[in-house]
Design an enzyme around this catalytic site. Structure first.
Site, mmCIF file in Angstrom:
data_model
loop_
_atom_site.group_PDB
_atom_site.id
_atom_site.type_symbol
_atom_site.label_atom_id
_atom_site.label_comp_id
_atom_site.label_asym_id
_atom_site.label_seq_id
_atom_site.Cartn_x
_atom_site.Cartn_y
_atom_site.Cartn_z
ATOM 1 N N ARG A 1 5.170 19.299 51.397
ATOM 2 C CA ARG A 1 5.138 20.763 51.330
ATOM 3 C C ARG A 1 5.601 21.388 52.637
ATOM 4 O O ARG A 1 6.168 22.474 52.650
ATOM 5 C CB ARG A 1 3.736 21.233 50.961
ATOM 6 C CG ARG A 1 3.411 20.889 49.525
ATOM 7 C CD ARG A 1 2.007 21.299 49.158
ATOM 8 N NE ARG A 1 1.678 20.859 47.804
ATOM 9 C CZ ARG A 1 0.469 20.976 47.261
ATOM 10 N NH1 ARG A 1 -0.514 21.521 47.963
ATOM 11 N NH2 ARG A 1 0.256 20.572 46.036
ATOM 12 N N SER B 1 -6.135 20.934 54.207
ATOM 13 C CA SER B 1 -7.467 21.291 53.768
ATOM 14 C C SER B 1 -8.406 20.637 54.767
ATOM 15 O O SER B 1 -8.433 19.420 54.892
ATOM 16 C CB SER B 1 -7.685 20.741 52.363
ATOM 17 O OG SER B 1 -8.856 21.255 51.797
ATOM 18 N N GLU C 1 -0.455 25.162 49.930
ATOM 19 C CA GLU C 1 -1.518 24.496 50.686
ATOM 20 C C GLU C 1 -0.945 23.265 51.377
ATOM 21 O O GLU C 1 -0.474 22.338 50.728
ATOM 22 C CB GLU C 1 -2.639 24.085 49.724
ATOM 23 C CG GLU C 1 -3.791 23.388 50.404
ATOM 24 C CD GLU C 1 -4.755 22.783 49.391
ATOM 25 O OE1 GLU C 1 -4.908 23.345 48.294
ATOM 26 O OE2 GLU C 1 -5.335 21.730 49.709
ATOM 27 N N ARG D 1 4.240 18.949 43.941
ATOM 28 C CA ARG D 1 3.165 18.080 43.474
ATOM 29 C C ARG D 1 3.757 16.743 43.043
ATOM 30 O O ARG D 1 4.337 16.628 41.969
ATOM 31 C CB ARG D 1 2.408 18.724 42.305
ATOM 32 C CG ARG D 1 1.145 17.951 41.910
ATOM 33 C CD ARG D 1 0.367 18.656 40.824
ATOM 34 N NE ARG D 1 -0.124 19.955 41.243
ATOM 35 C CZ ARG D 1 -1.246 20.150 41.939
ATOM 36 N NH1 ARG D 1 -2.001 19.121 42.269
ATOM 37 N NH2 ARG D 1 -1.619 21.352 42.278
ATOM 38 N N ARG E 1 -1.328 9.686 44.185
ATOM 39 C CA ARG E 1 -2.251 10.392 43.291
ATOM 40 C C ARG E 1 -1.701 10.415 41.881
ATOM 41 O O ARG E 1 -0.541 10.762 41.662
ATOM 42 C CB ARG E 1 -2.458 11.825 43.795
ATOM 43 C CG ARG E 1 -3.075 11.810 45.177
ATOM 44 C CD ARG E 1 -3.467 13.186 45.658
ATOM 45 N NE ARG E 1 -4.027 13.061 47.000
ATOM 46 C CZ ARG E 1 -4.443 14.079 47.733
ATOM 47 N NH1 ARG E 1 -4.385 15.315 47.238
ATOM 48 N NH2 ARG E 1 -4.945 13.880 48.924
#
Length: 423
Positions: free
Chosen positions: A391, A353, A350, A278, A263
RNA sequence: GGUGAGAUGGCUGAGUGGUCGAAAGCAUAUCUUUGCUAAAGAUACGUAGCCUUACCGCUACCGAGGGUUCGAAUCCCUCUCUCACCGCCA
């Protein structure tokens, strides 16, 4: 992609539902409606003219066989062809424009999706476990990772750039252990079919799952080949069935795939994230389902439960929140986020999702199935992380750190990992 | 990268300019018949769009995109993919 018929028949309902999202789409809906009308007028006219041409051309064939002179009617067809070309240009450009507009419209939030404006209004659904307590000040994973020689951020920056990391030694081993653990859990216990897809995909795939055309700046692209690095395994795995008509007995389809994810995170630099939280590249095990419309909501619950199981087995405290209409993703109609507690951060992260997209992605990728009456219908697609690795690594290391700076390996991983602690 | 062959409906496979959306077979569905497992016959059976309450009807699609023609699955051009062999390579 929304069903044009739904927009045509109930434009006010569509606008109303879209209005609960962030962003204003009412004017786009209006433009779709007017384009749709113009398109159909032009299309009807074109088809009528084509019919005329076909009929007359047949007559020419017959007349020629009989040795008659056909130059007059041939000229007539030439005239029709000119008009077909003119009206055809209108029809084609309206069609292209309509598709552009539809691709730029997000999915309708589901009735079951709580209405709200932003992340602050996301209701908490449930909490599992408790925040661990420490008799010392828990350290951040970057400190622990560097002390134990597991994480090398300088090396990542050196060979690639910021927000890339090199896992070393026990760190690399732990990452590999987690991949195996997750895949084994989902394929063996939860019954998903394992997929190992290409990491580069064609643009159509990204259109299919919804990243293109709107979010192209978030994806790495190789222009020479017109291929994109996948931002998530959702893209190649869901697109496995693009342009297909599935048989009813193939459903539901359950896929689990481990892949790295890439990303660009354009526009989010310096958002105050530390360490692994991130990254431009991270590992993830993704769960993907294709279901009938009737079962998709129940499947969303089981998908979420499958992802939660990971954290339960690892003994990590987490909470599940439901995203409100103002916070759900572009293509989603209902989403649960799973957030794991990271003691060194003092926040929840998070790690998953889980969303159902209804028929939104399936429409974009022209995916259908035959129902029990043999009619083509549009299935529902779902996906959720099961889970994101970086994470999870953070939460694991920070939760299981000991006063001496070593990391205890949770029971569930010891067989895979081959040791009880990292010191 | 080079050379050659190919790409037609769920599958096999005809079709080299006119009534072809496409023969035939297989598979599938429904019905009929024969007292079982099975066989025979009849019918149906691609996708999308337009028009329709619906039926009907019309249009487009024979890998993709252009072109020639009154008319293209069929002729021409470009591209993509598949297969085989050669080269290179983890």
């Amino acid at each position: 992609m929304l069903d044009i018929r739904l927009i045509r028949d109930t434009p006010d309902l569509v606008k109303e539902r879209l209005a609960t999202r962030s962003g204003d789409y009412a004017s786009v809906v209006d433009e779709v409606l007017s384009i749709d009308t113009a398109r159909r007028v032009a299309e009807t006219e074109r088809q009528k003219l084509q019919g005329d041409r076909n009929r007359i051309s047949k007559e020419i064939g017959i007349a020629k066989k009989n040795g008659q002179d056909t130059s007059a009617i041939e000229a007539e067809v030439r005239g029709i062809n000119e008009r077909i070309e003119q009206i055809g240009r209108d029809a084609d450009s309206a069609d292209t424009r309509q598709r552009e507009l539809l691709l730029g419209l997000p999915n309708l939030p589901h009735e079951a999706c709580p209405v709200g404006h932003s992340a602050e209004e996301n209701p908490e659904v449930r909490v599992w476990g408790k925040k661990p307590t420490f008799e010392f000040e828990p350290k951040d994973h970057t400190v622990l990772g560097q002390q134990l020689g597991m994480l090398d951020f300088e090396a990542g920056a050196k060979i690639t750039g910021s927000a890339f990391v090199v896992y070393r030694g026990q760190g690399a081993r732990l990452e590999r252990t987690l991949i195996n653990f997750l895949l084994d859990l989902h394929t063996t216990v939860h019954g998903y079919h394992e997929i190992s897809p290409p990491l580069l995909v064609k643009p159509e795939c990204l259109v299919g799952t919804g990243q293109l055309p709107k979010f192209g700046d978030q994806v790495y692209h190789s222009p020479e080949d017109n291929l994109y690095l996948i931002p998530t395994a959702e893209v190649p795995v869901t697109n496995l069935h693009r342009d297909e008509i599935l048989k009813l007995d193939q459903l539901p389809i359950n896929y689990a795939a481990y892949t790295p994810c890439f990303r660009r995170e354009a526009g989010s630099a310096g958002l105050g994230t530390r360490g692994l939280i991130r990254m431009h590249q991270f590992d993830k095990v993704e769960l993907v389902k294709i279901t009938t419309p009737e079962t998709s909501m129940a499947e969303l619950e089981s998908l979420t439960a499958n992802a939660e199981k990971v954290l339960q087995l690892l003994g990590l405290h987490y909470r599940v929140i439901e995203l409100c209409t103002g916070d759900i993703g572009f293509g989603s109609t209902k989403t649960y986020d799973i957030e794991v507690w990271a003691p060194g951060q003092g926040t929840y992260l998070e790690v998953s999702s889980c969303s159902t997209f209804g028929d939104y992605q399936a429409r974009r990728m022209n995916l259908r199935y035959k129902d029990e009456n043999g009619k083509n219908k549009v299935p529902h697609t779902l996906n959720g992380s099961g889970t994101a690795l970086a994470r999870l690594f953070v939460a694991l290391v920070e939760t299981y750190q000991q006063s001496d700076g070593s990391i205890l390996i949770p029971e569930a991983l010891r067989g895979h990992f081959g040791a009880e602690k990292i010191a």
